[in-house]
Design a protein around this motif. Structure first.
Motif, short mmCIF file in Angstrom:
data_model
loop_
_atom_site.label_atom_id
_atom_site.label_comp_id
_atom_site.label_asym_id
_atom_site.label_seq_id
_atom_site.Cartn_x
_atom_site.Cartn_y
_atom_site.Cartn_z
N VAL A 36 0.88 -1.17 0.00
CA VAL A 36 0.00 0.00 0.00
C VAL A 36 0.91 1.22 0.00
N VAL A 37 0.77 2.04 -1.04
CA VAL A 37 1.68 3.18 -1.22
C VAL A 37 0.88 4.46 -1.35
N ALA A 38 1.57 5.58 -1.26
CA ALA A 38 0.90 6.89 -1.36
C ALA A 38 0.33 7.09 -2.75
N ASP A 39 -0.68 7.99 -2.83
CA ASP A 39 -1.38 8.25 -4.10
C ASP A 39 -0.43 8.60 -5.24
N ASP A 40 0.69 9.28 -4.93
CA ASP A 40 1.59 9.71 -6.01
C ASP A 40 2.60 8.64 -6.38
N GLN A 41 2.50 7.42 -5.77
CA GLN A 41 3.37 6.31 -6.18
C GLN A 41 2.53 5.15 -6.68
N GLU A 42 1.25 5.40 -6.85
CA GLU A 42 0.28 4.38 -7.25
C GLU A 42 0.53 3.90 -8.66
N LEU A 43 -0.17 2.81 -9.02
CA LEU A 43 -0.19 2.36 -10.41
C LEU A 43 -0.89 3.41 -11.27
N ILE A 44 -1.92 4.03 -10.69
CA ILE A 44 -2.57 5.18 -11.33
C ILE A 44 -2.30 6.35 -10.39
N ASP A 45 -1.26 7.12 -10.69
CA ASP A 45 -0.79 8.16 -9.77
C ASP A 45 -1.75 9.33 -9.70
N LEU A 46 -1.92 9.86 -8.50
CA LEU A 46 -2.56 11.16 -8.31
C LEU A 46 -1.48 12.03 -7.70
N THR A 47 -0.98 12.98 -8.47
CA THR A 47 0.17 13.76 -8.01
C THR A 47 -0.23 15.20 -7.78
N PRO A 48 0.00 15.74 -6.57
CA PRO A 48 -0.32 17.15 -6.32
C PRO A 48 0.56 18.02 -7.19
N MET A 49 -0.03 19.06 -7.80
CA MET A 49 0.73 19.95 -8.68
C MET A 49 0.79 21.36 -8.12
N GLN A 50 0.10 21.59 -7.02
CA GLN A 50 0.06 22.93 -6.44
C GLN A 50 0.08 22.78 -4.92
N PRO A 51 0.46 23.82 -4.21
CA PRO A 51 0.47 23.73 -2.73
C PRO A 51 -0.91 23.43 -2.15
N TYR A 52 -1.98 23.74 -2.91
CA TYR A 52 -3.33 23.47 -2.41
C TYR A 52 -3.59 21.97 -2.31
N ALA A 53 -2.83 21.19 -3.05
CA ALA A 53 -2.99 19.74 -3.03
C ALA A 53 -1.77 19.13 -2.36
N TYR A 54 -2.00 18.13 -1.54
CA TYR A 54 -0.87 17.48 -0.88
C TYR A 54 -1.24 16.03 -0.56
N ILE A 55 -0.23 15.24 -0.20
CA ILE A 55 -0.45 13.85 0.20
C ILE A 55 -0.42 13.81 1.72
N ASP A 56 -1.50 13.29 2.34
CA ASP A 56 -1.56 13.31 3.80
C ASP A 56 -0.79 12.13 4.42
N ASP A 57 -0.82 12.06 5.77
CA ASP A 57 -0.05 11.04 6.49
C ASP A 57 -0.40 9.62 6.07
N ARG A 58 -1.65 9.45 5.62
CA ARG A 58 -2.11 8.11 5.25
C ARG A 58 -1.71 7.78 3.81
N GLY A 59 -1.26 8.79 3.07
CA GLY A 59 -0.88 8.55 1.68
C GLY A 59 -1.96 8.96 0.70
N VAL A 60 -3.00 9.67 1.19
CA VAL A 60 -4.14 10.04 0.34
C VAL A 60 -4.00 11.49 -0.12
N LEU A 61 -4.33 11.73 -1.40
CA LEU A 61 -4.31 13.09 -1.94
C LEU A 61 -5.42 13.91 -1.28
N VAL A 62 -5.05 15.09 -0.77
CA VAL A 62 -6.01 16.00 -0.16
C VAL A 62 -5.89 17.35 -0.86
N ILE A 63 -7.04 17.97 -1.16
CA ILE A 63 -7.03 19.30 -1.75
C ILE A 63 -7.67 20.23 -0.73
N ASP A 64 -6.93 21.22 -0.28
CA ASP A 64 -7.38 22.03 0.84
C ASP A 64 -7.04 23.50 0.58
N PHE A 65 -8.09 24.28 0.31
CA PHE A 65 -7.91 25.72 0.10
C PHE A 65 -8.24 26.43 1.41
#
Lengths: 186, 167
Positions: A36-65
């Motif tokens: 089990v890996v973080a969203d940005d190391q997945e087979l189908i990656d979800l990679t944050p491209m801006q500071p508003y998006a980040y990978i949380d402690d659990r490895g999940v992409l979070v978008i927080d304005f």
């Protein structure tokens, strides 16, 4: 007679082996390892491209304005000024909030569908990837879909509608991302 | 005369022992390099996520340690892998067998078009059964639901395959 006896013994061994082969217990145990890996190391990656998006402690992409974003007041990212959210009666467009990439090992094109649970949070893609025509903030939709080729990457933008809200309100929601092989049902 | 007979007897036994050895290897009992095969069935890797390891056994490996690929599955996701591997009835007699394939870990389920009750990812189960005639093959798919896991977790599961003769 001795020779015959020897042959009989040998035949006996053969028969035992033959019978044994048919009625043996063929239970087998094989190992499976799944990381089990973080969203940005997945087979189908979800990679944050801006500071508003980040990978949380659990490895999940979070978008927080909001000021709750761990990137808030990070000098290296946005020196000097930090907003703490979006205003009421306003619309915000954020190009390229996160990327969806296809790192599957199967070398197949995938059809990706992203839907927002909040009607005030819409999505769009650049470069006309969206199959519904959500190619800019003006044509953003609550649900968009697009193809991602093997090794390819598509940027997703977000359109936030603050006009329905008062200051102090939160626009909360979940983005659901579904991907399937592009040849599944056309 | 007696000595001659004795020698002949030894020779005969020797020839028969040789035949036994040939029979065993010929039917493919754990011969190396042939994939994961025994007298009844063969386990065939069907995707990049499974392969035959150095011990000749099928191994499922969706981790950065996979010798060919890198990556894993994210938390809060559901991955469906159609045809992860297949089970083939390779028995050369007319044996029809019932196969049971099971997994144990939370979030890991199986399905196969050969099991009417668990034929698709929507009806996947931790235990599936199907019947194969000689030469028939069943694809096994896997559903991985990581809603109970976090990045850094490693799901170590055992896939058990057993065979019975249908009654």
């Amino acid at each position: 007679m001795k020779m015959l006896g020897a042959i009989m013994v040998a035949l006996g061994i053969l028969m035992v082996l033959g019978v044994g082969a048919d009625f043996a217990d063929y239970t087998a145990s094989r190992s499976a390892h799944i990381a089990v890996v973080a969203d940005d190391q997945e087979l189908i990656d979800l990679t944050p491209m801006q500071p508003y998006a980040y990978i949380d402690d659990r490895g999940v992409l979070v978008i927080d304005f909001s000021a709750n974003n761990p990137n808030y007041q990070n000098e290296s990212l946005n020196p000097g000024w930090w907003g703490i959210g979006i205003s009421p009666d306003s619309r915000y467009n954020f190009n390229d909030v996160f990327n969806v990439s296809n790192d599957l090992w199967d070398n197949v094109t995938i059809l990706v569908t992203i839907s927002s649970s909040n009607p005030f949070v819409e999505l769009y893609t650049h470069n006309e990837e969206s199959l519904e025509g959500a190619w800019s903030s003006d044509s953003a939709l609550q649900e968009i879909s697009f193809y991602v080729y093997p090794g390819g990457e598509v940027s997703v933008g977000m359109h936030l509608m603050g006009w329905a809200n008062d200051a102090g309100d939160w626009l909360n929601g979940t983005l659901t991302i579904h991907a399937e092989p592009a040849d599944n049902g056309g | 005369m007696g000595v001659k007979m004795y020698k002949k007897g030894l020779t005969t036994i020797f020839v028969i022992v040789l035949i036994i050895l040939i029979l065993l290897t010929g039917t493919g009992v754990y011969t190396q390099g042939d994939g994961d095969v025994n007298l009844i069935y063969e386990l065939i890797p069907n995707s990049p996520y499974s392969y035959i390891n150095d011990s000749g056994k099928l191994e499922i490996n969706i981790t950065p340690e996979n010798p060919l690929y890198d990556g894993g599955v994210a938390p809060d996701s559901i991955h469906v892998i159609d045809s992860l591997f297949s089970v083939k009835n390779v028995n050369n007699s007319s044996g029809v067998y019932e196969f049971t394939v099971s997994v144990q870990e939370a979030g890991v389920l199986l399905y196969s078009p050969g099991d009417i009750s668990h034929s698709s990812s929507n009806t996947a189960s931790n235990i599936i059964t199907f019947i194969l005639s000689p030469g028939e093959e069943a694809n096994i798919g896997m559903v991985i639901d990581t809603s109970e896991y976090s990045a850094g977790d490693l799901i170590e599961d055992i896939v058990s395959i057993s065979v019975t003769q249908p009654t």
